[in-house]
Structure formats: structure tokens, C-alpha cells
Design a protein around this motif. Structure first.
Motif, PDB file in Angstrom:
ATOM      1  N   ALA A   2       0.809  -1.077  -0.014  1.00 14.24           N
ATOM      2  CA  ALA A   2       0.090   0.045   0.067  1.00 14.24           C
ATOM      3  C   ALA A   2       0.795   1.420  -0.036  1.00 14.24           C
ATOM      4  CB  ALA A   2      -1.000   0.161   1.194  1.00 14.24           C
ATOM      5  N   ARG A   3       2.141   1.188   0.645  1.00 14.63           N
ATOM      6  CA  ARG A   3       2.869   2.366   0.844  1.00 14.63           C
ATOM      7  C   ARG A   3       3.273   2.656  -0.766  1.00 14.63           C
ATOM      8  NH1 ARG A   3       4.874   4.184   6.120  1.00 14.63           N
ATOM      9  NH2 ARG A   3       3.727   2.732   7.661  1.00 14.63           N
ATOM     10  N   ILE A   4       3.879   1.657  -1.317  1.00 13.82           N
ATOM     11  CA  ILE A   4       4.431   1.617  -2.720  1.00 13.82           C
ATOM     12  C   ILE A   4       3.371   2.302  -3.577  1.00 13.82           C
ATOM     13  CG2 ILE A   4       5.200   0.475  -4.615  1.00 13.82           C
ATOM     14  CD1 ILE A   4       6.515  -1.514  -2.596  1.00 13.82           C
ATOM     15  N   VAL A   5       2.169   1.882  -3.624  1.00 19.31           N
ATOM     16  CA  VAL A   5       1.129   2.459  -4.529  1.00 19.31           C
ATOM     17  C   VAL A   5       0.978   3.826  -4.104  1.00 19.31           C
ATOM     18  CG1 VAL A   5      -1.236   2.251  -5.144  1.00 19.31           C
ATOM     19  CG2 VAL A   5      -0.006   0.335  -4.816  1.00 19.31           C
ATOM     20  N   GLN A   6       0.766   4.049  -2.844  1.00 21.53           N
ATOM     21  CA  GLN A   6       0.545   5.670  -2.427  1.00 21.53           C
ATOM     22  C   GLN A   6       1.936   6.548  -3.090  1.00 21.53           C
ATOM     23  OE1 GLN A   6       0.114   5.457   1.756  1.00 21.53           O
ATOM     24  NE2 GLN A   6      -2.119   5.685   1.735  1.00 21.53           N
ATOM     25  N   ALA A   7       3.043   5.864  -2.634  1.00 18.55           N
ATOM     26  CA  ALA A   7       4.313   6.749  -3.334  1.00 18.55           C
ATOM     27  C   ALA A   7       4.224   6.814  -4.803  1.00 18.55           C
ATOM     28  CB  ALA A   7       5.432   6.076  -3.033  1.00 18.55           C
ATOM     29  N   VAL A   8       3.726   5.749  -5.557  1.00 15.98           N
ATOM     30  CA  VAL A   8       3.765   6.075  -7.010  1.00 15.98           C
ATOM     31  C   VAL A   8       2.796   7.056  -7.413  1.00 15.98           C
ATOM     32  CG1 VAL A   8       2.954   4.659  -9.172  1.00 15.98           C
ATOM     33  CG2 VAL A   8       4.586   3.605  -7.403  1.00 15.98           C
ATOM     34  N   ARG A   9       1.199   6.928  -6.574  1.00 16.40           N
ATOM     35  CA  ARG A   9       0.506   7.853  -6.898  1.00 16.40           C
ATOM     36  C   ARG A   9       0.702   9.186  -6.627  1.00 16.40           C
ATOM     37  NH1 ARG A   9      -4.457   5.170  -3.764  1.00 16.40           N
ATOM     38  NH2 ARG A   9      -4.879   3.565  -5.160  1.00 16.40           N
ATOM     39  N   ALA A  10       1.367   9.556  -5.525  1.00 17.45           N
ATOM     40  CA  ALA A  10       2.048  10.709  -5.410  1.00 17.45           C
ATOM     41  C   ALA A  10       2.914  11.186  -6.278  1.00 17.45           C
ATOM     42  CB  ALA A  10       2.623  10.895  -3.829  1.00 17.45           C
ATOM     43  N   ALA A  11       3.744  10.435  -7.099  1.00 18.00           N
ATOM     44  CA  ALA A  11       4.576  10.871  -7.841  1.00 18.00           C
ATOM     45  C   ALA A  11       4.035  11.118  -9.020  1.00 18.00           C
ATOM     46  CB  ALA A  11       5.736   9.722  -8.181  1.00 18.00           C
ATOM     47  N   ASP A 125     -24.915  19.167  -1.665  1.00 11.87           N
ATOM     48  CA  ASP A 125     -24.989  19.702  -0.214  1.00 11.87           C
ATOM     49  C   ASP A 125     -23.486  19.861   0.343  1.00 11.87           C
ATOM     50  OD1 ASP A 125     -24.888  19.066   2.734  1.00 11.87           O
ATOM     51  OD2 ASP A 125     -25.304  17.073   2.617  1.00 11.87           O
ATOM     52  N   PRO A 126     -23.257  20.943   0.652  1.00 14.25           N
ATOM     53  CA  PRO A 126     -22.040  21.539   0.776  1.00 14.25           C
ATOM     54  C   PRO A 126     -21.145  20.457   1.509  1.00 14.25           C
ATOM     55  CG  PRO A 126     -23.120  23.498   1.105  1.00 14.25           C
ATOM     56  CD  PRO A 126     -24.255  22.210   0.901  1.00 14.25           C
ATOM     57  N   GLU A 127     -21.574  20.012   2.915  1.00 14.65           N
ATOM     58  CA  GLU A 127     -20.904  19.510   3.947  1.00 14.65           C
ATOM     59  C   GLU A 127     -20.597  17.769   3.066  1.00 14.65           C
ATOM     60  OE1 GLU A 127     -22.147  17.711   8.189  1.00 14.65           O
ATOM     61  OE2 GLU A 127     -22.289  19.827   7.939  1.00 14.65           O
ATOM     62  N   ALA A 128     -21.669  17.409   2.557  1.00 19.52           N
ATOM     63  CA  ALA A 128     -21.373  16.116   1.729  1.00 19.52           C
ATOM     64  C   ALA A 128     -20.270  16.140   0.835  1.00 19.52           C
ATOM     65  CB  ALA A 128     -22.423  15.323   1.311  1.00 19.52           C
ATOM     66  N   ARG A 129     -20.435  17.397   0.001  1.00 20.41           N
ATOM     67  CA  ARG A 129     -19.555  17.621  -1.184  1.00 20.41           C
ATOM     68  C   ARG A 129     -17.937  17.612  -0.514  1.00 20.41           C
ATOM     69  NH1 ARG A 129     -19.107  19.435  -5.978  1.00 20.41           N
ATOM     70  NH2 ARG A 129     -17.498  21.158  -6.367  1.00 20.41           N
ATOM     71  N   GLU A 130     -17.751  18.458   0.495  1.00 23.69           N
ATOM     72  CA  GLU A 130     -16.552  18.475   1.327  1.00 23.69           C
ATOM     73  C   GLU A 130     -15.985  17.193   1.753  1.00 23.69           C
ATOM     74  OE1 GLU A 130     -14.057  20.855   1.359  1.00 23.69           O
ATOM     75  OE2 GLU A 130     -15.597  21.880  -0.260  1.00 23.69           O
ATOM     76  N   ALA A 131     -16.683  16.356   2.369  1.00 18.98           N
ATOM     77  CA  ALA A 131     -16.580  14.944   2.677  1.00 18.98           C
ATOM     78  C   ALA A 131     -15.997  14.041   1.685  1.00 18.98           C
ATOM     79  CB  ALA A 131     -17.592  14.113   3.580  1.00 18.98           C
ATOM     80  N   ALA A 132     -16.682  14.203   0.427  1.00 14.56           N
ATOM     81  CA  ALA A 132     -16.426  13.616  -0.764  1.00 14.56           C
ATOM     82  C   ALA A 132     -14.777  13.834  -1.221  1.00 14.56           C
ATOM     83  CB  ALA A 132     -17.563  13.307  -1.955  1.00 14.56           C
ATOM     84  N   TRP A 133     -14.821  15.103  -1.528  1.00 18.65           N
ATOM     85  CA  TRP A 133     -13.544  15.668  -2.271  1.00 18.65           C
ATOM     86  C   TRP A 133     -12.578  15.270  -1.073  1.00 18.65           C
ATOM     87  CZ3 TRP A 133     -12.155  16.168  -6.518  1.00 18.65           C
ATOM     88  CH2 TRP A 133     -13.034  16.880  -7.551  1.00 18.65           C
ATOM     89  N   GLU A 134     -12.595  15.125   0.021  1.00 20.51           N
ATOM     90  CA  GLU A 134     -11.560  14.765   1.088  1.00 20.51           C
ATOM     91  C   GLU A 134     -11.226  13.296   0.826  1.00 20.51           C
ATOM     92  OE1 GLU A 134     -12.070  15.796   5.243  1.00 20.51           O
ATOM     93  OE2 GLU A 134     -12.823  17.947   4.639  1.00 20.51           O
ATOM     94  N   ARG A 135     -11.940  12.726   0.469  1.00 16.44           N
ATOM     95  CA  ARG A 135     -12.104  11.213   0.454  1.00 16.44           C
ATOM     96  C   ARG A 135     -11.245  10.816  -0.730  1.00 16.44           C
ATOM     97  NH1 ARG A 135     -13.729   7.245   3.889  1.00 16.44           N
ATOM     98  NH2 ARG A 135     -13.619   5.305   3.024  1.00 16.44           N
ATOM     99  N   ILE A 136     -11.736  11.495  -2.063  1.00 14.38           N
ATOM    100  CA  ILE A 136     -11.099  11.472  -3.428  1.00 14.38           C
ATOM    101  C   ILE A 136      -9.682  12.002  -3.148  1.00 14.38           C
ATOM    102  CG2 ILE A 136     -11.351  12.515  -5.369  1.00 14.38           C
ATOM    103  CD1 ILE A 136     -14.297  12.485  -5.161  1.00 14.38           C
ATOM    104  N   GLN A 137      -9.427  12.906  -2.549  1.00 20.39           N
ATOM    105  CA  GLN A 137      -8.174  13.572  -2.503  1.00 20.39           C
ATOM    106  C   GLN A 137      -7.091  12.806  -1.675  1.00 20.39           C
ATOM    107  OE1 GLN A 137      -7.430  17.209  -4.487  1.00 20.39           O
ATOM    108  NE2 GLN A 137      -7.323  17.710  -2.332  1.00 20.39           N
ATOM    109  N   GLN A 138      -7.599  11.990  -0.692  1.00 19.82           N
ATOM    110  CA  GLN A 138      -6.991  11.079   0.033  1.00 19.82           C
ATOM    111  C   GLN A 138      -6.251   9.586  -0.978  1.00 19.82           C
ATOM    112  OE1 GLN A 138      -9.043   9.662   3.235  1.00 19.82           O
ATOM    113  NE2 GLN A 138      -8.786  11.283   4.261  1.00 19.82           N
ATOM    114  N   GLN A 139      -7.082   9.520  -1.933  1.00 18.80           N
ATOM    115  CA  GLN A 139      -6.768   8.390  -2.617  1.00 18.80           C
ATOM    116  C   GLN A 139      -5.677   9.249  -3.953  1.00 18.80           C
ATOM    117  OE1 GLN A 139      -9.614   5.422  -4.494  1.00 18.80           O
ATOM    118  NE2 GLN A 139      -9.503   6.830  -6.169  1.00 18.80           N
ATOM    119  N   TRP A 140      -6.200  10.350  -4.521  1.00 20.06           N
ATOM    120  CA  TRP A 140      -5.318  10.879  -5.652  1.00 20.06           C
ATOM    121  C   TRP A 140      -4.840  12.317  -5.240  1.00 20.06           C
ATOM    122  CZ3 TRP A 140      -2.871   8.292  -9.240  1.00 20.06           C
ATOM    123  CH2 TRP A 140      -2.516   8.992 -10.221  1.00 20.06           C
ATOM    124  N   PRO A 141      -3.789  12.462  -4.725  1.00 22.48           N
ATOM    125  CA  PRO A 141      -3.581  13.892  -4.114  1.00 22.48           C
ATOM    126  C   PRO A 141      -3.579  14.938  -5.621  1.00 22.48           C
ATOM    127  CG  PRO A 141      -1.979  12.463  -3.474  1.00 22.48           C
ATOM    128  CD  PRO A 141      -3.065  11.585  -4.525  1.00 22.48           C
TER     129      PRO A 141
END
Length: 166
Positions: A2-11, A125-141
């Protein structure tokens, strides 16, 4: 692993925000995704090598014809998939978002398995929208940068699983 995948995604993530990628990506990636989908029966996707990916099967909003779109998705932690209509940061919403607005009953293929889903727009829904973006950004910075660069509010959907199809 998982760390390797995260490092590759970040790069790789910063490269996807370049002008070159945004020019070439919309032409090359959909064709490559379609070819690989056909060759593997939907079990493998180009984007799936880095992020969870699915094929969204919709009914065309204007034509009524069947459409397939390969998309990155983010698991929401409750059995549903979050998808963002970024369209490579272009100024127009992608066609699949229009299709879901007109026909929220859709299907997805994930690793060769097909499921019925209901699409729920979550960006009203602004709150749901922010939560969704936070989750998406954790996956793909930096993915939300597509929204800023497009000059429009990206449509966000939750694809709720209804049942597995045969």
C-alpha cells in the motif's frame, strides 16, 4: 504494498495536472481503456493500475443509446463508489454526468463483475461535497485542482450498489 502504491500515486498525480496530459489524456486514455476493457472482458483497466477504476454503463440523456465510460472511483467506506465529473479539467461537464442526471439507474463493471447502481448527486450538499472531495483527495492527491482549473463546479455522484448482475 500500500505504501508503494501511495508513493507512485503521489509521484504521478502532479503529471496528470500538466497541460500535456490534459491535451493528450482525453484522446489517448479513453481509447486505451476501451481496448483493454474489450481484451480483458472488463477485468483490467489502464487507470486501475494506480487507482480503483470502474466502467460506468449509462443510457444516453439525448440518444437513449447505451454508453460506457471508464472512470476512477473512490470507495466511500460504506459500499458505494464516489465519482467526480472532472473531464480532464475541461470547461464542460462530461457526457456521463448528463446521462446520470437523466437516468440515475445505471450499471458498473468492476474487475469483470457487473452491478446495478443508483446514482445520487452529492455535490448539492456542501458538507457532503467537502467530505467526498476529502476522501477522493486522500486517494489521488491534487485531484480537486481539476475543478479549479475547469472553471466550473464538478458534479459529484455516489453510486449506490443495488445488486450484482449475472
Amino acid at each position: 504494498m500500500a505504501r508503494i502504491v501511495q508513493a507512485v500515486r503521489a509521484a504521478i498525480a502532479p503529471l496528470t495536472r500538466t497541460r500535456v496530459f490534459r491535451t493528450v489524456g482525453p484522446v489517448v486514455l479513453p481509447a486505451a481503456e476501451r481496448a483493454l476493457r474489450i481484451a480483458t472482458g472488463g477485468r483490467t483497466q489502464v487507470s486501475g493500475l494506480l487507482v480503483p477504476s470502474l466502467t460506468l454503463h449509462t443510457v444516453g440523456a439525448r440518444t437513449g443509446g447505451f454508453r460506457a465510460s471508464e472512470l476512477m472511483y473512490t470507495p466511500d467506506g460504506q459500499g458505494s463508489a464516489l465519482v467526480a465529473g472532472t473531464n480532464f479539467a475541461r470547461g464542460r461537464h462530461p457526457a456521463w454526468t448528463h446521462n446520470l442526471l437523466a437516468h440515475p439507474e445505471a450499471e458498473i463493471t468492476v474487475r469483470g463483475r457487473r452491478y446495478a447502481v443508483i446514482a445520487e448527486r452529492i455535490d448539492t450538499d456542501p458538507e457532503a461535497r467537502e467530505a467526498a472531495w476529502e476522501r477522493i483527495q486522500q486517494q489521488w492527491p491534487g485531484y480537486r485542482g481539476y475543478e479549479r482549473d475547469s472553471g466550473r463546479q464538478v458534479r459529484l455522484f455516489r453510486l449506490r450498489l443495488v445488486r450484482e448482475l449475472e
